[in-house]
Scaffold this motif. Structure first.
Motif, mmCIF file in Angstrom:
data_model
loop_
_atom_site.group_PDB
_atom_site.id
_atom_site.type_symbol
_atom_site.label_atom_id
_atom_site.label_comp_id
_atom_site.label_asym_id
_atom_site.label_seq_id
_atom_site.Cartn_x
_atom_site.Cartn_y
_atom_site.Cartn_z
ATOM 1 N N ASP A 1 0.378 26.642 -51.541
ATOM 2 C CA ASP A 1 1.700 26.060 -51.264
ATOM 3 C C ASP A 1 1.717 25.331 -49.922
ATOM 4 O O ASP A 1 2.254 24.229 -49.815
ATOM 5 N N MET A 2 1.138 25.951 -48.899
ATOM 6 C CA MET A 2 1.095 25.325 -47.575
ATOM 7 C C MET A 2 0.243 24.060 -47.593
ATOM 8 O O MET A 2 0.582 23.054 -46.964
ATOM 9 N N PHE A 3 -0.859 24.090 -48.309
ATOM 10 C CA PHE A 3 -1.737 22.924 -48.419
ATOM 11 C C PHE A 3 -1.001 21.768 -49.089
ATOM 12 O O PHE A 3 -1.028 20.634 -48.601
ATOM 13 N N GLU A 4 -0.337 22.055 -50.196
ATOM 14 C CA GLU A 4 0.393 21.010 -50.912
ATOM 15 C C GLU A 4 1.539 20.461 -50.073
ATOM 16 O O GLU A 4 1.816 19.254 -50.083
ATOM 17 N N ALA A 5 2.238 21.314 -49.312
ATOM 18 C CA ALA A 5 3.318 20.858 -48.436
ATOM 19 C C ALA A 5 2.765 19.962 -47.330
ATOM 20 O O ALA A 5 3.383 18.943 -46.978
ATOM 21 N N SER A 6 1.603 20.291 -46.805
ATOM 22 C CA SER A 6 0.988 19.475 -45.759
ATOM 23 C C SER A 6 0.566 18.111 -46.293
ATOM 24 O O SER A 6 0.722 17.095 -45.619
ATOM 25 N N GLN B 1 4.720 10.730 -44.035
ATOM 26 C CA GLN B 1 4.559 10.108 -42.710
ATOM 27 C C GLN B 1 3.807 8.788 -42.817
ATOM 28 O O GLN B 1 4.167 7.809 -42.168
ATOM 29 N N LYS B 2 2.789 8.743 -43.648
ATOM 30 C CA LYS B 2 2.008 7.527 -43.833
ATOM 31 C C LYS B 2 2.876 6.441 -44.456
ATOM 32 O O LYS B 2 2.810 5.275 -44.030
#
Length: 121
Positions: free
Chosen positions: A100-105, A112-113
Motif C-alpha cells: 500500500d505504501m509503495f503504491e501510494a508513493s 508531482q511529475k
C-alpha cells in the motif's frame, strides 16, 4: 549453469524438527532458501503471541541459505499454530502495508511529475 532438478531431488522448503523426548510445544522449523529478512520478521510476529514463551532463529552458516526457527509455547498450544499464524499475519498485515505504501508513493510521484509538466507549459 543450473540444471532443472528432478521431482525427487527437490529440497523441501520447510522441515519440522523435534528433539527426542520433547513434545509438540517445543519445535525447530528449518526454512530452506531463507535468511535474516524472513527470520527476524517472522520471529517478531510470533513473539507478539502471549502464548509463546520463546522464539528465536539462527542461520546455519553464511554460505548456506537456511534458517532454524525455534518456537516454545506455554500451555496446550502446539508450536506449529503460532508458526502458521505468524506467517499469515506477516503476509496479510506487513506485506500488504508495504505494498500500500509503495503504491501510494508511486501515485504521489506521478502526480508531482504531472504537475511539474503542466507548470512548464
Amino acid at each position: 549453469l543450473k540444471t532443472p532438478m528432478a521431482e525427487d531431488e527437490r529440497k523441501t522448503a520447510l522441515e519440522m524438527v523435534q528433539a527426542a523426548g520433547t513434545d509438540r510445544h517445543c519445535v525447530t522449523f528449518v526454512l530452506h532458501e531463507e535468511d535474516h529478512t524472513l527470520g527476524n520478521s517472522l520471529r517478531y510476529m510470533i513473539m507478539k503471541n502471549p502464548e509463546v514463551e520463546f522464539c528465536g532463529y539462527t542461520t546455519t552458516h553464511p554460505s548456506e541459505s537456511k534458517i532454524n526457527l525455534h518456537i516454545q509455547t506455554r500451555g496446550a498450544l502446539p508450536a506449529v499454530e503460532p508458526f502458521q499464524r505468524g506467517l499469515t499475519e506477516l503476509m496479510n498485515d506487513i506485506c500488504q502495508h508495504v505494498l500500500d505504501m509503495f503504491e501510494a508513493s508511486i501515485k504521489e510521484y506521478k502526480d508531482q511529475k504531472a504537475s511539474r509538466n503542466e507548470a512548464t507549459f
